[in-house]
Design an enzyme around this catalytic site. Structure first.
Site, mmCIF file in Angstrom:
data_model
loop_
_atom_site.group_PDB
_atom_site.id
_atom_site.type_symbol
_atom_site.label_atom_id
_atom_site.label_comp_id
_atom_site.label_asym_id
_atom_site.label_seq_id
_atom_site.Cartn_x
_atom_site.Cartn_y
_atom_site.Cartn_z
ATOM 1 N N ARG A 1 40.820 46.139 41.371
ATOM 2 C CA ARG A 1 40.069 45.324 40.410
ATOM 3 C C ARG A 1 39.143 44.327 41.105
ATOM 4 O O ARG A 1 38.343 43.669 40.453
ATOM 5 C CB ARG A 1 41.032 44.598 39.477
ATOM 6 C CG ARG A 1 41.829 45.591 38.609
ATOM 7 C CD ARG A 1 42.681 44.904 37.615
ATOM 8 N NE ARG A 1 41.804 44.287 36.614
ATOM 9 C CZ ARG A 1 42.186 43.394 35.744
ATOM 10 N NH1 ARG A 1 43.429 42.979 35.729
ATOM 11 N NH2 ARG A 1 41.330 42.898 34.872
ATOM 12 N N CYS A 2 39.249 44.219 42.412
ATOM 13 C CA CYS A 2 38.451 43.253 43.182
ATOM 14 C C CYS A 2 37.250 43.959 43.810
ATOM 15 O O CYS A 2 37.401 44.937 44.543
ATOM 16 C CB CYS A 2 39.330 42.642 44.269
ATOM 17 S SG CYS A 2 38.452 41.629 45.462
ATOM 18 N N SER A 3 36.067 43.434 43.547
ATOM 19 C CA SER A 3 34.852 44.067 44.076
ATOM 20 C C SER A 3 34.799 44.016 45.606
ATOM 21 O O SER A 3 34.338 44.961 46.249
ATOM 22 C CB SER A 3 33.597 43.424 43.485
ATOM 23 O OG SER A 3 33.522 42.061 43.841
#
Length: 116
Positions: free
Chosen positions: A11-13
């Protein structure tokens, strides 16, 4: 080439970007979704040592709501800081890459290239 491990959160870019950079360089990759499979206490201590950190707090995401809820800002006991990360893995900074006996946090993602 040595095996590479990434402690990853999809979920973390920054984590996705770091993973993409590594996948371009190697197929020998161990992806650990640390929110579902948190590191052990020994692994956390090893990561902190490899990063050259002097405190567990340096590996913590201090902007997380749980950091404030647990009142960790004033906590000085390293064992309690480590336990907070074990109990709440979202407190662990991401992504963390281990390769060639070294570790880097992928912020910016390109910083991991110096160890792979």
């Amino acid at each position: 080439m040595t095996d590479i491990t990434i402690y990853h959160n999809n979920r973390c870019s920054k984590s996705r970007a770091t993973l993409a950079l590594i996948e371009d360089k190697t197929e020998q990759l161990n992806i650990v979704n640390y929110l579902q499979t948190p590191p052990t206490l020994a692994e956390l201590n090893h990561i902190i040592t490899l990063l050259g950190f002097t405190s567990a707090r340096q590996l913590m995401r201090t902007g997380e709501a749980v950091y404030k809820e647990l009142q960790l800002k004033t906590e000085e006991d390293e064992a309690k800081l480590l336990q907070a990360m074990l109990d709440n893995p979202k407190l662990i900074e991401r992504p963390i890459v281990l390769a060639n006996g070294q570790a880097r946090i992928g912020r910016p993602p390109e910083s991991v290239l110096e160890i792979i």
